[in-house]
Each structure stands twice: as C-alpha cells, then as structure tokens.
Write an enzyme that holds these catalytic residues in place. Structure first.
Site, mmCIF file in Angstrom:
data_model
loop_
_atom_site.group_PDB
_atom_site.id
_atom_site.type_symbol
_atom_site.label_atom_id
_atom_site.label_comp_id
_atom_site.label_asym_id
_atom_site.label_seq_id
_atom_site.Cartn_x
_atom_site.Cartn_y
_atom_site.Cartn_z
ATOM 1 N N ASP A 23 -21.157 28.928 23.864
ATOM 2 C CA ASP A 23 -20.121 29.723 22.921
ATOM 3 C C ASP A 23 -18.493 29.003 22.512
ATOM 4 O O ASP A 23 -18.520 28.029 24.086
ATOM 5 C CB ASP A 23 -19.615 31.229 23.642
ATOM 6 C CG ASP A 23 -17.980 31.787 23.243
ATOM 7 O OD1 ASP A 23 -18.234 31.812 22.445
ATOM 8 O OD2 ASP A 23 -17.757 32.238 24.184
ATOM 9 N N ASN A 25 -15.556 30.063 21.088
ATOM 10 C CA ASN A 25 -14.230 30.650 21.286
ATOM 11 C C ASN A 25 -14.037 31.401 22.321
ATOM 12 O O ASN A 25 -12.830 31.921 22.273
ATOM 13 C CB ASN A 25 -13.956 31.283 19.874
ATOM 14 C CG ASN A 25 -15.196 32.395 19.375
ATOM 15 O OD1 ASN A 25 -15.707 32.391 20.351
ATOM 16 N ND2 ASN A 25 -15.767 32.347 18.795
ATOM 17 N N ASP A 27 -15.781 34.394 23.074
ATOM 18 C CA ASP A 27 -15.693 35.643 23.318
ATOM 19 C C ASP A 27 -17.110 35.911 23.247
ATOM 20 O O ASP A 27 -17.707 37.691 23.445
ATOM 21 C CB ASP A 27 -16.028 36.239 21.262
ATOM 22 C CG ASP A 27 -17.310 35.832 20.845
ATOM 23 O OD1 ASP A 27 -18.112 35.001 20.993
ATOM 24 O OD2 ASP A 27 -17.173 35.653 19.602
ATOM 25 N N ASP A 31 -22.176 30.077 19.228
ATOM 26 C CA ASP A 31 -22.057 29.613 18.044
ATOM 27 C C ASP A 31 -21.824 28.163 17.132
ATOM 28 O O ASP A 31 -22.098 27.622 18.059
ATOM 29 C CB ASP A 31 -20.437 30.106 17.431
ATOM 30 C CG ASP A 31 -19.806 29.410 18.983
ATOM 31 O OD1 ASP A 31 -19.219 28.441 19.456
ATOM 32 O OD2 ASP A 31 -18.555 30.566 19.412
ATOM 33 N N ASP A 100 -33.973 29.449 9.796
ATOM 34 C CA ASP A 100 -35.807 30.307 10.225
ATOM 35 C C ASP A 100 -35.259 30.559 8.389
ATOM 36 O O ASP A 100 -34.623 30.779 7.478
ATOM 37 C CB ASP A 100 -34.490 31.711 10.742
ATOM 38 C CG ASP A 100 -36.061 31.293 11.960
ATOM 39 O OD1 ASP A 100 -37.221 31.540 11.633
ATOM 40 O OD2 ASP A 100 -35.468 31.545 13.413
ATOM 41 N N ASP A 202 -40.625 32.777 9.040
ATOM 42 C CA ASP A 202 -40.562 33.815 9.854
ATOM 43 C C ASP A 202 -41.972 35.004 9.462
ATOM 44 O O ASP A 202 -41.571 35.610 8.227
ATOM 45 C CB ASP A 202 -39.881 34.429 10.548
ATOM 46 C CG ASP A 202 -39.504 35.873 11.217
ATOM 47 O OD1 ASP A 202 -39.542 35.236 11.822
ATOM 48 O OD2 ASP A 202 -38.937 36.896 10.308
ATOM 49 N N GLU A 259 -44.551 30.464 11.269
ATOM 50 C CA GLU A 259 -45.121 31.952 12.131
ATOM 51 C C GLU A 259 -46.428 33.258 11.525
ATOM 52 O O GLU A 259 -46.161 33.601 10.541
ATOM 53 C CB GLU A 259 -44.077 32.395 12.721
ATOM 54 C CG GLU A 259 -44.180 33.766 13.660
ATOM 55 C CD GLU A 259 -43.308 34.625 14.086
ATOM 56 O OE1 GLU A 259 -42.675 34.777 14.914
ATOM 57 O OE2 GLU A 259 -42.533 34.979 13.046
ATOM 58 N N HIS A 332 -37.713 32.239 21.693
ATOM 59 C CA HIS A 332 -37.112 33.094 21.512
ATOM 60 C C HIS A 332 -38.123 34.716 21.693
ATOM 61 O O HIS A 332 -37.324 35.432 22.205
ATOM 62 C CB HIS A 332 -35.976 33.294 20.867
ATOM 63 C CG HIS A 332 -36.863 33.921 19.186
ATOM 64 N ND1 HIS A 332 -37.440 33.004 19.099
ATOM 65 C CD2 HIS A 332 -36.275 34.918 18.401
ATOM 66 C CE1 HIS A 332 -37.743 33.382 17.293
ATOM 67 N NE2 HIS A 332 -37.186 34.009 17.034
ATOM 68 N N ASP A 333 -39.217 34.789 21.371
ATOM 69 C CA ASP A 333 -40.281 35.656 21.928
ATOM 70 C C ASP A 333 -40.365 35.811 22.786
ATOM 71 O O ASP A 333 -41.193 36.935 22.810
ATOM 72 C CB ASP A 333 -40.367 35.522 20.018
ATOM 73 C CG ASP A 333 -40.241 36.660 18.829
ATOM 74 O OD1 ASP A 333 -39.194 37.268 19.096
ATOM 75 O OD2 ASP A 333 -40.040 35.580 18.256
#
Length: 559
Positions: A23, A25, A27, A31, A100, A202, A259, A332-333
């Site tokens: 990150d 900024n 939040d 990003d 992706d 994907d 994938e 990530h899965d």
C-alpha cells in the site's frame, strides 16, 4: 526431448495479488504505486515476468474477478497512468508484465450486462446466457455454481434467468455469439498495445456450455448437480480457443498461461502442443487439490506423499512429449505451500526451501507467489469475522445450515480458505509488516516479526536467499530448463527426487519430506551444487533436506 527455446521458458514469474502486496497511500489496500515501489526487490530476486491479478474497475464481489470495465483501473489501485508507469518502470528493469484475462464472465455492473438485462429485445441480450424458467417454474437446469447455490439467477424485470458459473454477480458471457468473442479480442489487443506481454487466462475451460442445457445427475440427497458436466471443457471449446490464438495470440506473439481445470492428460496436445496447441503454458490442479474429493463439500481428505509426487510427475512426463508447464505450489486461490506440504513450525525454513527445490527445477516455467519466497504461512484466524473470501463465507454458512458445527467449519477453513494466500505481504517487522500505514484490509499474519523480507535479506540461510540461489542456478544451467525429466523414488513416502539431463549434463534433485533423517542413494559421480543444510551425512538426507547434484564424472562432492 528438447523443445524449441523461448524467452518465457527461461523466465521466472512472480505473481502479485495487488490488494495485499504494498500500500502506498495508507488506505490499507495495496495499489499500483506500491508495486512500482517494490520493483527493485523483484529485480534483485531475479524475476523476469510479473503476473498481476486483476486491477480492472470492479465492484469487488470476487476481489476483482468481477470486471465492470476492462479499460479502466479500479480507483483503489490507482489510474491507467499508474498502470502505464508500471509497464514502463518494469520494462526499464527487464521485467515483462502479464495481466489476468477474465473472459468467461463480467460483473453484473458491466455496461454490456446492464444493456443485456434491460429488455428481452436489447441488441446485447444474447451477449449473455438467458433462459426462461423450467417446466416447473424454477431454474432452467439443476446446475450448481462453483461458489454454491444455483448457477441461475432470476431477473424479475424480464422474467428470465441468467447463467453464472461463479457468483451471481458474475454473469457468464455467451461465447456462442461472435460479437462477444470479437469484443474480447479487441480488448486483449488494446492491452497488448499498451505493453502487456500476454495473459494468465482465467477459468478459460468454462467458456463453452453444453448447448442442450440438460439436467445433470446429482449426488444422493442433493437437488443441485456439479455444472462440470455442462460447462467445463465441453466439446467445441477448442474452436473458440483456436480462433483466439489465430486472431490475437499468434499475431502478437503473446505469452499465455491457462487456468485450465478439467483438462485431462490425454488432451494436453490440444492445449499445449508447440505447433498446434493454443497456449504457451498451463496450470494444472492435481497436486494442490489432493485434499478434495467428490462428495460433500468442505470435507478435508488426507493424502500421501506418493499422491503429491504422482500428480506432478504425471504432467511432467506428458508435457515432455508436447509442450510446457507452469510450475507452482501456491497462488491467490490456495493456501500457503509450507503449511500444506511442509512443516510450518520447527522446520519451516528447511521445509520451505526443500519444497522450493523440488518444484522449481522441474521442466517448466517456475511461478513464485508473493510471500512464498519468504516461507509465509497460513494465518491463524480468530473466527469467521476474520475471513473475507466469498467462497469461504459461503461454505461456512452452508455448513452451519446443514447441521455441521462452527468448530468443524472453522477447522476446514483453517486448512483450505483462499484467505490464507491473501494476507498482506510481510515486508518488515515494523508496523503492519511494512505493508500499510493504515488499517490493512485483511488480517496480517501475527508471525510477521519473525517472517519478513527485511530480515531475510540479512540472513543468507533464509528462504529468500535460497530462492535467489535456485534462480541463479536455473538461469546458468540450460539442462535445468530444457533437460529431460526422470523421476526417482516414485514409491517412497519419504523422499522425492528426479534427474534432469541434457546432452552429457545430468542433475539430480533429492528431497526429504519428513522430520527424520532418511537413508538415500547419492549420485556416484555427483558434485553437490546446492543444499539447504550446512552439515550433511553421506548416505542420508537430513530432516527436510534438499540437495542438488551435478554429475561431473570425478566423484567429488563439494559445496
């Protein structure tokens, strides 16, 4: 068999899940500027290619895989100018970017779908899959979505159902419509014109549906049936994929990794043959889904080391004949590999290094998921409130509704939730692991003071440094890229091993998957090129030892 050389075969790919990477900024959400700030770290690691998960404009029902606008960047990630800057800054460091390609479905907020659902006679009605209710007034078929519940959502305004293989907010595009396919192809070209080198494709094996839309056999006691029989790798899908290759991928020399669940070994040539196949590489799921079986959902199934090795070696042997694999242990899965396949306690460092050696030097292009190079582990969650993943929350809710206990469902999620791979990157031992100055969007693993990049950069026996050595070893030795693969110890429940050979060059990889010393046959003429243990005993592999030998013909063994 040595297949033709290609830059992407010799590359190392690093997957970034941007929401959790860095990150910039405050939040609490990673990003694009955060990614840019870490490019030197990736260059120093030895990365050639970044696969960045979706940063397109999205309502985030499924963390960006529900795209509202393919040509805009989601505000919390930055702007299109930030994306252009990332492409330029990466290129200046010799790093390519792969994005992706999510083309099976869009968000229900995409302009195409807003038009499609506005009326039955709208010109874009046929851009999605709409059906009237079945004879009983219910959904057109008994297909179950991949995220649970019916794969059909009723639209009161037009009196019909639309199909969604995933979330109800992810309506499937109708690939039977040539206008849809052309719109997707133009979007792909638009991104490649901006400098994208290719795509991770994907859920591509879901794009073709059985056009009869039959009722499918359900398991005993259940009304809904897996949609795989109607919407997974269906006959005719290759017509669509070959058209995509002909119109976009081949003319642009795009690199692709698909994938592709549902593709059996027998179909490898159709997908990967270097002359007639569709894609550059393919992700297979046999090894990461060993603990899943047909039957009731959210049930964890034990597995053996031989199952794991067989899942990897089978694809090695088959693709050696025809094409190229994408090598990976986590993404990530999926959960963290050291927690699933290794020992994330006492032997975390050794087992993370051992797993790295085992998969990294197989035949294919290695993919590293962010934090894997640190040996990041599954995150202890205090309760369902710590989870964010749409699939995990649905499984938990359905489990409780079916009478299963909260304890049982949380135990399952501790082993399988996708959130374990999505916790923020552990950069330092400082506030919020150096990920953000604000409140992180997802819980940070509390072990970050011990497991972080800043600390491992200073420790040359760390997981991070072992990955650096593996990358250098592969880059400097052609046999570790293009060499043949021959498995060793196929029937062992303790040792994994194989030989890579090319011309007169021969490499042997031996790995101990246990906490105990194990007797092993060492190469007679092998020189030790890399090991994750400092003190070795000839004829034995130490707990979680990985040792890599190069045959030199003189019988010496030195580090």
């Amino acid at each position: 068999m040595e297949t033709g050389p290609a830059w992407w075969k010799e590359s190392i790919v690093y997957q970034i899940y941007p929401r959790s990477f860095q990150d910039s900024n405050g939040d609490g959400i990673g990003d694009l500027q955060g990614v840019i700030s870490r490019l030197d770290y990736l260059r120093d690691l030895g990365i050639d290619v970044i696969w960045i998960c979706p940063v397109y404009d999205s309502p985030n029902d499924d963390n960006g895989y529900d795209i509202r606008d393919y040509h805009r960047i989601l505000d919390e990630f930055g702007t299109l100018e930030d994306m252009d800057e990332l492409l330029g800054q990466a290129a200046a460091r010799g790093i390519r970017i792969v994005m992706d390609l999510v083309a099976n479905h869009t968000s229900d907020e995409h302009a195409w779908f807003v038009e499609s659902r506005s009326s039955r006679d709208n010109p874009k009605r046929d851009w999605y899959i709409w059906k009237p209710p079945g004879a009983d007034g219910k959904a057109p078929t008994n297909w179950e979505s991949n995220f649970g519940g019916s794969a059909w959502e009723y639209d009161e305004a037009t009196g019909e159902y639309y199909f969604h293989a995933f979330s109800r907010k992810q309506p499937d595009l109708n690939w039977e419509n040539p206008e849809v396919r052309q719109a997707v192809y133009r979007m792909m070209e638009w991104w490649m014109d901006r400098g994208v080198a290719g795509f991770r494709v994907d859920a591509i094996t879901f794009i073709k549906k059985n056009q009869r839309f039959p009722q499918l056999p359900a398991e005993e006691g259940r009304e809904l049936a897996s949609l795989n029989g109607g919407s997974l790798n269906q006959p005719g899908i290759l017509d669509f994929l070959r058209e995509m290759k002909r119109e976009v991928l081949e003319p642009r020399n795009a690199v692709t990794v698909a994938e592709a669940p549902g593709v059996p070994l027998s179909q490898v040539p159709d997908y990967l043959d270097e002359r007639d196949g569709v894609f550059s590489m393919l992700f297979q799921f046999d090894h990461v889904d060993l603990d899943m079986k047909p039957g009731p959902k959210a049930v964890y199934h034990p597995w053996r080391l031989t199952d794991f090795k067989r899942a990897l070696a089978g694809w090695q042997r088959e693709t050696e004949k025809y094409g190229w694999m994408a090598l990976y242990l986590e993404n990530h899965d999926h959960v963290r590999s050291v927690s699933k396949f290794g020992d994330d306690g006492e032997y975390r460092t050794e087992s993370a290094q051992m797993l790295a050696a085992y998969y990294f030097l197989m035949r294919g292009t290695p993919f590293i998921y962010q934090g894997q190079e640190l040996g990041m582990t599954n995150c202890p969650m205090d309760g369902i409130g710590d989870y964010d993943d749409i699939m995990s929350l649905r499984l938990y809710r359905e489990g409780l509704e079916s009478g299963r206990s909260e304890e049982e469902m949380l135990a399952y999620l501790a082993k399988r939730s996708r959130d374990h791979g999505r916790t923020p990157m552990q950069w330092s031992g400082g506030k919020n692991a150096g990920f953000t100055a604000g409140k992180p969007w997802l819980r940070i693993n509390p072990n970050y003071p011990e497991i972080n990049a800043e600390r491992q950069e200073r420790e040359e026996d760390s997981v991070l440094w072992f990955y650096k050595r593996l990358i250098r070893l592969r880059r400097e030795n052609r046999a570790l890229v293009y060499g043949d693969f021959c498995e060793l110890y196929a029937d062992s429940e303790q040792i994994g091993g194989y030989v890579r050979s090319l011309g007169g060059e021969k490499w042997t990889v031996l790995c101990n998957f246990t906490r105990e010393p194990v007797p092993a046959r060492m190469p007679e003429n092998g020189r030790l090129a890399l090991s994750n243990v400092k003190s070795r005993t000839h004829g034995f592999l130490a707990p979680y030892e990985a040792s890599i030998f190069r045959e030199t013909g003189n019988g010496d063994e030195t580090i």
